[in-house]
Design an enzyme around this catalytic site. Structure first.
Site, short mmCIF file in Angstrom:
data_model
loop_
_atom_site.label_atom_id
_atom_site.label_comp_id
_atom_site.label_asym_id
_atom_site.label_seq_id
_atom_site.Cartn_x
_atom_site.Cartn_y
_atom_site.Cartn_z
N HIS A 308 64.12 18.49 17.83
CA HIS A 308 65.31 18.88 18.58
C HIS A 308 66.52 18.32 17.89
O HIS A 308 66.46 17.22 17.34
CB HIS A 308 65.23 18.35 20.02
CG HIS A 308 66.19 19.04 20.92
ND1 HIS A 308 67.49 18.64 21.05
CD2 HIS A 308 66.03 20.14 21.70
CE1 HIS A 308 68.09 19.46 21.90
NE2 HIS A 308 67.24 20.38 22.29
N ASP A 366 59.71 23.31 25.22
CA ASP A 366 58.94 24.54 25.05
C ASP A 366 57.49 24.30 24.67
O ASP A 366 56.70 25.23 24.61
CB ASP A 366 59.60 25.42 23.98
CG ASP A 366 60.88 26.00 24.51
OD1 ASP A 366 60.93 26.26 25.72
OD2 ASP A 366 61.83 26.17 23.73
N1 ACO Z 1 57.96 20.88 12.12
C1 ACO Z 1 58.00 20.28 10.91
N2 ACO Z 1 59.09 19.70 10.39
C2 ACO Z 1 60.22 19.72 11.13
C3 ACO Z 1 60.25 20.33 12.41
C4 ACO Z 1 59.07 20.91 12.90
N3 ACO Z 1 59.06 21.50 14.11
N4 ACO Z 1 61.50 20.22 12.92
C5 ACO Z 1 62.22 19.57 12.00
N5 ACO Z 1 61.45 19.27 10.92
C6 ACO Z 1 61.88 18.51 9.72
C7 ACO Z 1 62.70 19.39 8.80
O1 ACO Z 1 61.92 20.01 7.81
C8 ACO Z 1 63.68 18.39 8.21
O2 ACO Z 1 63.03 17.70 7.17
P1 ACO Z 1 63.88 17.18 5.89
O3 ACO Z 1 64.86 16.20 6.42
O4 ACO Z 1 62.84 16.56 5.03
O5 ACO Z 1 64.52 18.39 5.31
C9 ACO Z 1 63.92 17.39 9.35
O6 ACO Z 1 62.73 17.46 10.18
C10 ACO Z 1 65.16 17.70 10.18
O7 ACO Z 1 65.08 19.06 10.60
P2 ACO Z 1 66.34 20.01 10.76
O8 ACO Z 1 65.87 21.42 10.74
O9 ACO Z 1 67.40 19.61 9.78
O10 ACO Z 1 66.82 19.60 12.20
P3 ACO Z 1 67.72 20.47 13.14
O11 ACO Z 1 68.33 19.53 14.12
O12 ACO Z 1 68.65 21.32 12.33
O13 ACO Z 1 66.70 21.47 13.86
C11 ACO Z 1 65.19 22.44 15.41
C12 ACO Z 1 66.24 21.34 15.16
C13 ACO Z 1 65.79 23.80 15.05
C14 ACO Z 1 64.85 22.45 16.89
C15 ACO Z 1 63.94 22.15 14.55
O14 ACO Z 1 63.39 20.90 14.89
C16 ACO Z 1 62.87 23.26 14.67
O15 ACO Z 1 62.95 24.26 13.95
N6 ACO Z 1 61.85 23.08 15.61
C17 ACO Z 1 60.85 24.10 15.83
C18 ACO Z 1 61.42 25.19 16.73
C19 ACO Z 1 61.58 24.74 18.17
O16 ACO Z 1 60.67 24.18 18.79
N7 ACO Z 1 62.77 25.04 18.74
C20 ACO Z 1 63.07 24.74 20.14
C21 ACO Z 1 64.25 23.85 20.24
S1 ACO Z 1 64.46 23.35 21.91
C22 ACO Z 1 65.08 24.64 22.74
O17 ACO Z 1 65.79 25.49 22.23
C23 ACO Z 1 64.77 24.71 24.16
#
Ligand code: ACO
Length: 431
Positions: A308, A366
């Site tokens: 998140h 979720d």
């Molecule tokens: N699985 C594996 N790795 C992950 C995940 C994941 N679910 N989420 C983040 N990471 C990693 C990224 O690869 C990144 O690694 P790095 O620093 O080595 O490049 C690091 O963690 C940070 O991730 P970002 O994408 O930069 O974080 P951001 O805050 O932009 O994204 C998000 C947040 C979009 C929710 C992301 O965690 C994601 O895509 N999760 C999966 C989708 C999801 O469950 N979304 C629901 C959100 S809650 C809602 O809307 C109700």
């Protein structure tokens, strides 16, 4: 928002500008950069708004490090335990918990706006049967602008109020109709003797040929899902609603824009994507393979329902959701559900894994909501529409707050331009 009297100094070449520092009632101080361009001739660069407050708001507060979510100051776990969805709607919209009379009046107003204009039924029929219900909802909610002309003037507080009630009241009807249409069943009209969640379940699952009894435990579980998704400060879809509204567009068009944004798998679409992922994993022994993929930089796969932007400790909504999942599955006698086993084991393994610990990745709301909705009988395509039903009150509350804010301006970000500088047109024969 109080002026702290402090300033932040920014030195560029030989010029120093002082920027005021504002203090919120909770959360980190904010550097006010509104005059930065005028004073220093520079912009700031912040794709995805990771460090930028786009507005002032008094509705919802999240402390991502503590894993705390407050609506108008009240913690979400207390609301999930003691309150119910329409009361939370009132709280978000008007700022205070209602008295018994205020609540009764509000519930009555919402209940008496649940039917949609009869001509809108024809509009539904224009969609292909296999349309995703979110596609239908984006279209139908946008089309409300064409049916409810008497609540599109954003400068009239009364019309804004009527539009808010209409949106909250009609969204379950629209979502249920989108579902019924996609499975070829007749629409079920709302019933005013049922509460909001029971009415929604009935509109989704009843058929005219027989009586439908709403199970109170399922209705309570649905109510909780709605409460847990009601608002989440300046998330992507809410910011979309605010940006769309900043041009003065009508509320129905703006909420349709919010629904479109919510659909994406990084946002509301994650609940559908998460259950599909859990099913694809299928059995507990395949989890390590997926954990490995999630950690592999060259693989775009992510563990859906994990991570998140704001929560870096835990998502307080996920805790309540997990408890609800256990209750619903027990009631329905499906505790040995393989998908739930995969979810629990995946959570356990991921939370012990160095990669997830280091990046502070925890299950989000979720991760468990899909399991509950699946057990209730909803297809995955309905998961995000249900999120949209819940989030409508958040969008509407933030929209109302924005319109009433004297500091409201059209949202118009700057850019860091990386294209060509001026060059002369070349005739086609010379290219
Ligand atoms: N699985 C594996 N790795 C992950 C995940 C994941 N679910 N989420 C983040 N990471 C990693 C990224 O690869 C990144 O690694 P790095 O620093 O080595 O490049 C690091 O963690 C940070 O991730 P970002 O994408 O930069 O974080 P951001 O805050 O932009 O994204 C998000 C947040 C979009 C929710 C992301 O965690 C994601 O895509 N999760 C999966 C989708 C999801 O469950 N979304 C629901 C959100 S809650 C809602 O809307 C109700």
């Amino acid at each position: 928002m109080a002026d702290t009297g402090k300033t932040a100094k920014l030195t560029l070449d030989d010029k120093t500008v002082e920027l005021p520092v504002l203090s919120p009632t909770a959360g980190p101080d904010v550097i006010d950069i509104r005059k930065l361009y005028a004073q220093a001739g520079v912009f700031t660069y912040d794709p995805g708004y990771t460090s930028t407050a786009s507005c002032a708001s008094s509705i919802t507060y999240i402390d991502g490090d503590k894993g705390e979510l407050l609506h108008r100051g009240y913690p979400i776990d207390q609301l999930a335990e003691k309150s119910h969805f329409l009361e939370v709607c009132y709280l978000l919209l008007y700022g205070e918990l209602p008295t018994a009379e205020e609540l009764e009046d509000f519930e009555s107003r919402v209940t008496h706006h649940t039917m949609i204009h009869e001509q809108m039924h024809n509009f539904f029929r224009g969609f292909r049967r296999d349309a995703h219900p979110m596609a239908t909802m984006v279209g139908v909610v946008g089309a409300m602008s064409a049916f409810y002309h008497d609540s599109t003037d954003i400068n009239d507080p009364w019309q804004r109020e009527v539009a808010s009630i209409r949106l909250i009241a009609k969204m379950p009807t629209i979502a249920a109709m989108a579902y019924k249409y996609s499975i070829g069943q007749p629409d079920i009209y709302p019933r005013n003797d049922l509460d909001y969640s029971s009415n929604f379940l009935r509109m989704c699952f009843a058929v005219p040929a027989e009586e439908y009894e709403v199970n109170p435990i399922l209705s309570r579980a649905m109510d909780r899902i709605l409460m847990l998704h009601a608002d989440h400060e300046q998330n992507a879809s809410t910011s979309t609603v605010r940006l769309a509204s900043s041009s003065g567009a009508n509320p129905f068009a703006c909420i349709a824009a919010g629904i479109a944004c919510l659909w994406g798998p990084a946002h509301g679409g994650a609940n559908q994507a998460c259950l599909e992922m859990l099913r694809e994993i299928g059995t507990v022994d395949r989890i390590p393979e997926y954990i490995k993929r999630a950690k592999d930089k060259s693989d775009p796969f992510r563990l859906m329902g994990f991570g998140h932007r704001v929560y870096k400790n835990f998502d307080p909504r996920a805790k309540v959701m997990k408890q609800s999942a256990d209750e619903v599955l027990e009631l329905l006698g499906i505790e040995n559900n393989e998908t739930l086993k995969v979810a629990k084991e995946l959570e356990r393994i991921a939370l012990e894994d160095e990669y997830f610990i280091e990046k502070k990745l925890y299950p989000n709301v979720d991760f468990y909501s899909g399991i509950i909705l699946d057990a209730m009988g909803f297809p995955t395509s309905m998961f995000t529409p249900i999120f949209a039903v819940a989030r409508t009150v958040g969008w509407v509350s933030q929209w109302k707050e924005m319109i009433a804010d004297p500091e409201m301006k059209i949202g118009r970000p700057r850019q860091l331009y990386t294209g060509y500088t001026r060059r002369d047109y070349v005739d086609v024969e010379n290219r």
